[in-house]
Design a protein around this motif. Sequence first.
Motif, PDB file in Angstrom:
ATOM      1  N   ALA A  94       0.824  -1.219   0.000  1.00 39.61           N
ATOM      2  CA  ALA A  94       0.000   0.000   0.000  1.00 39.61           C
ATOM      3  C   ALA A  94       0.852   1.261   0.000  1.00 39.61           C
ATOM      4  O   ALA A  94       0.453   2.294  -0.553  1.00 39.61           O
ATOM      5  CB  ALA A  94      -0.926  -0.012   1.218  1.00 39.61           C
ATOM      6  N   ASN A  95       2.037   1.198   0.592  1.00 40.56           N
ATOM      7  CA  ASN A  95       2.941   2.352   0.645  1.00 40.56           C
ATOM      8  C   ASN A  95       3.915   2.408  -0.532  1.00 40.56           C
ATOM      9  O   ASN A  95       4.731   3.330  -0.608  1.00 40.56           O
ATOM     10  CB  ASN A  95       3.734   2.343   1.957  1.00 40.56           C
ATOM     11  N   SER A  96       3.840   1.428  -1.427  1.00 39.76           N
ATOM     12  CA  SER A  96       4.751   1.419  -2.570  1.00 39.76           C
ATOM     13  C   SER A  96       4.342   2.482  -3.577  1.00 39.76           C
ATOM     14  O   SER A  96       3.198   2.954  -3.597  1.00 39.76           O
ATOM     15  CB  SER A  96       4.745   0.041  -3.243  1.00 39.76           C
ATOM     16  N   ALA A  97       5.273   2.849  -4.448  1.00 36.54           N
ATOM     17  CA  ALA A  97       5.010   3.883  -5.452  1.00 36.54           C
ATOM     18  C   ALA A  97       3.931   3.458  -6.438  1.00 36.54           C
ATOM     19  O   ALA A  97       3.282   4.308  -7.062  1.00 36.54           O
ATOM     20  CB  ALA A  97       6.307   4.210  -6.195  1.00 36.54           C
ATOM     21  N   ILE A  98       3.716   2.165  -6.561  1.00 37.09           N
ATOM     22  CA  ILE A  98       2.701   1.676  -7.505  1.00 37.09           C
ATOM     23  C   ILE A  98       1.313   2.105  -7.064  1.00 37.09           C
ATOM     24  O   ILE A  98       0.454   2.444  -7.886  1.00 37.09           O
ATOM     25  CB  ILE A  98       2.747   0.130  -7.596  1.00 37.09           C
ATOM     26  N   TYR A  99       1.071   2.140  -5.743  1.00 38.07           N
ATOM     27  CA  TYR A  99      -0.261   2.442  -5.221  1.00 38.07           C
ATOM     28  C   TYR A  99      -0.368   3.813  -4.564  1.00 38.07           C
ATOM     29  O   TYR A  99      -1.330   4.538  -4.784  1.00 38.07           O
ATOM     30  CB  TYR A  99      -0.676   1.364  -4.205  1.00 38.07           C
ATOM     31  N   HIS A 100       0.615   4.156  -3.732  1.00 38.27           N
ATOM     32  CA  HIS A 100       0.470   5.346  -2.878  1.00 38.27           C
ATOM     33  C   HIS A 100       1.241   6.534  -3.457  1.00 38.27           C
ATOM     34  O   HIS A 100       2.464   6.474  -3.594  1.00 38.27           O
ATOM     35  CB  HIS A 100       0.981   5.021  -1.477  1.00 38.27           C
ATOM     36  N   LYS A 101       0.520   7.587  -3.777  1.00 37.01           N
ATOM     37  CA  LYS A 101       1.150   8.776  -4.358  1.00 37.01           C
ATOM     38  C   LYS A 101       1.346   9.883  -3.324  1.00 37.01           C
ATOM     39  O   LYS A 101       1.924  10.930  -3.631  1.00 37.01           O
ATOM     40  CB  LYS A 101       0.301   9.327  -5.513  1.00 37.01           C
ATOM     41  N   GLY A 102       0.870   9.673  -2.108  1.00 34.73           N
ATOM     42  CA  GLY A 102       0.968  10.707  -1.077  1.00 34.73           C
ATOM     43  C   GLY A 102       2.317  10.693  -0.382  1.00 34.73           C
ATOM     44  O   GLY A 102       3.206   9.893  -0.695  1.00 34.73           O
ATOM     45  N   THR A 103       2.488  11.601   0.574  1.00 36.17           N
ATOM     46  CA  THR A 103       3.766  11.716   1.295  1.00 36.17           C
ATOM     47  C   THR A 103       3.728  11.044   2.661  1.00 36.17           C
ATOM     48  O   THR A 103       4.764  10.614   3.168  1.00 36.17           O
ATOM     49  CB  THR A 103       4.129  13.195   1.477  1.00 36.17           C
ATOM     50  N   SER A 104       2.559  10.961   3.278  1.00 33.12           N
ATOM     51  CA  SER A 104       2.466  10.360   4.617  1.00 33.12           C
ATOM     52  C   SER A 104       2.308   8.847   4.511  1.00 33.12           C
ATOM     53  O   SER A 104       1.636   8.342   3.613  1.00 33.12           O
ATOM     54  CB  SER A 104       1.280  10.946   5.384  1.00 33.12           C
ATOM     55  N   GLN A 105       2.934   8.133   5.444  1.00 30.97           N
ATOM     56  CA  GLN A 105       2.892   6.675   5.456  1.00 30.97           C
ATOM     57  C   GLN A 105       1.515   6.167   5.886  1.00 30.97           C
ATOM     58  O   GLN A 105       0.864   6.753   6.755  1.00 30.97           O
ATOM     59  CB  GLN A 105       3.941   6.130   6.430  1.00 30.97           C
ATOM     60  N   ILE A 106       1.082   5.088   5.267  1.00 33.80           N
ATOM     61  CA  ILE A 106      -0.146   4.400   5.666  1.00 33.80           C
ATOM     62  C   ILE A 106       0.234   3.361   6.708  1.00 33.80           C
ATOM     63  O   ILE A 106       1.078   2.497   6.455  1.00 33.80           O
ATOM     64  CB  ILE A 106      -0.813   3.727   4.451  1.00 33.80           C
ATOM     65  N   SER A 107      -0.383   3.438   7.880  1.00 35.64           N
ATOM     66  CA  SER A 107       0.052   2.572   8.986  1.00 35.64           C
ATOM     67  C   SER A 107      -0.962   1.505   9.379  1.00 35.64           C
ATOM     68  O   SER A 107      -0.661   0.632  10.187  1.00 35.64           O
ATOM     69  CB  SER A 107       0.376   3.429  10.216  1.00 35.64           C
ATOM     70  N   THR A 108      -2.181   1.551   8.837  1.00 37.10           N
ATOM     71  CA  THR A 108      -3.184   0.527   9.142  1.00 37.10           C
ATOM     72  C   THR A 108      -3.900   0.113   7.868  1.00 37.10           C
ATOM     73  O   THR A 108      -3.960   0.873   6.898  1.00 37.10           O
ATOM     74  CB  THR A 108      -4.242   1.038  10.148  1.00 37.10           C
ATOM     75  N   VAL A 109      -4.455  -1.090   7.892  1.00 35.71           N
ATOM     76  CA  VAL A 109      -5.173  -1.591   6.720  1.00 35.71           C
ATOM     77  C   VAL A 109      -6.425  -0.766   6.463  1.00 35.71           C
ATOM     78  O   VAL A 109      -6.764  -0.455   5.314  1.00 35.71           O
ATOM     79  CB  VAL A 109      -5.531  -3.083   6.908  1.00 35.71           C
ATOM     80  N   SER A 110      -7.140  -0.379   7.525  1.00 31.88           N
ATOM     81  CA  SER A 110      -8.353   0.425   7.336  1.00 31.88           C
ATOM     82  C   SER A 110      -8.014   1.795   6.760  1.00 31.88           C
ATOM     83  O   SER A 110      -8.754   2.337   5.935  1.00 31.88           O
ATOM     84  CB  SER A 110      -9.107   0.566   8.669  1.00 31.88           C
ATOM     85  N   ARG A 111      -6.872   2.365   7.186  1.00 39.16           N
ATOM     86  CA  ARG A 111      -6.431   3.646   6.611  1.00 39.16           C
ATOM     87  C   ARG A 111      -6.090   3.478   5.130  1.00 39.16           C
ATOM     88  O   ARG A 111      -6.397   4.341   4.308  1.00 39.16           O
ATOM     89  CB  ARG A 111      -5.205   4.148   7.378  1.00 39.16           C
ATOM     90  N   ALA A 112      -5.496   2.348   4.791  1.00 40.65           N
ATOM     91  CA  ALA A 112      -5.179   2.070   3.388  1.00 40.65           C
ATOM     92  C   ALA A 112      -6.448   2.041   2.541  1.00 40.65           C
ATOM     93  O   ALA A 112      -6.475   2.536   1.407  1.00 40.65           O
ATOM     94  CB  ALA A 112      -4.433   0.745   3.262  1.00 40.65           C
TER      95      ALA A 112
END
Length: 489
Positions: free
Chosen positions: A65-83
């Motif tokens: 979820a935090n890889s460049a393929i999926y996440h374009k934002g700057t803040s880290q995703i830390s939970t599955v529900s947040r993802a």
Amino acid sequence: MKPNNNTNKGVEYWTNRISDLEMPALCSTVQALEKLAKDDVSSLSLLGRSVMHDNALTSRILRVANSAIYHKGTSQISTVSRAAIVLGFDAVRNICITAQLLSSLLESKNLAPSVYERLIRLMAKGFQAAMLARMMLSQYDEEVQEEAFIASLLYRIGESAFWSIGGEFTETLDELLKECKNPTEERSMIRENLGASFPQLTQSIARHWNLGELLIQAVNHPDDQRPEIRSIFLADKLCDLLSQKVIDKDELEKRLTQAAHFTGLDVDEFTLRMQRCAQATHKLADAYGAKVLLDYLPDPRRINQITEEALVVEPPLYIPNLNIQLAKLRELTAFVINKTEFNRIMQIVLEGILEGVGVDRCGVLLLSPSRKQLQPRIMLGRDADEMKHGFIIDLSDKKGLFRLAMEHKESLWIDNPNALKWREQCQELPAQHLAKLGFLVAPLLVDGKVIGFYYADRGPSQRVFMEEDFQAFNHFVQLANVCFTVSLK
């Protein structure tokens, strides 16, 4: 156990076995995700809770979820529900399924090397095809892209799940399929032994696990012109072609033209996008922790290779190199400490023998399930492809070289196969591949049991071995045998 040849009973038998005994974690994950309402806010927290008990799975999901393929934002995703909030429910659902699929299949235990390689190649094709199908639908909604991605990834789930079972039945079928001369023979052999085809098994699993109507339709009606199904079909065909040792140029040109027309691009631009997609696939496989797939992913760069005139390049002549020997031995030593998968060990030890000891060609030959033959598993160096298909050793002669080496569990340096002391034992070796100036042989041991042999020669360059070459060869195989024993415990 061999199931009844009745198709319905065959499909039911394998579906139940895979769902209940072989892959229950994946089955339960998929079914749990299907129960969550996509438009219900509460489903986001339920999604997190449904996987939180599995730390390894959660970690893998968040890494993707935090890889460049999926996440374009700057803040880290830390939970599955947040993802799920940031990326959308469909994307995270598919990440969950993909992560669990890779975990279930990659961690298949005690597979014969040949069966394991067949499974890895199949998974690599499916992974690349899923990325390609999504790329081909880039002009469509993300929901459509995600649906096509997961359907393409699972397009051959019946076949993948079957090979992951392991055991004598899969090993026997694997050997039978190697003897088939064409795909029609292969399909007939599969039906005869399983009582069903792999597509039928995929359909049954898709229904049993509620994997979605798109997957069922794509398997049932591959010629359907709906964009989602068309992308899945073309992606599967292209990846299958690019995975072949010898590519059918006419068939490749046909599929490339169809895919380019589907996307509204010319063939050159589509090929370029395929290559970029392949690079993204490598990164995503790494994020999923599936590095074992990297060497088996279909390579779109081969398209350029077959459309250009091939340059005749003289193969390298490897001479003994102590620096390479030391580097490869260090890698193997690390494998003793950190358990490593079988194929990776084989690759490193053969690279060390080829480039470090300085041979023309080398390989690992494994015993067939009947223990009546030795068959090449991996061959490196000159004429490697020819050796892999033709260097098959019949073990029926009790006085044969490999039978004696198996009995005494010792390395052999055959300095002259035509010499009186070796001539009779060497009759079992294929004459066209016999190195007249000698070769090296050593048993591949796991817990003291011979499961195959290492082989090396300098036949093409007509160079002889020296005592230090034999000792270096022995050093590699002895350390590799320790690694194999550790890896299979």
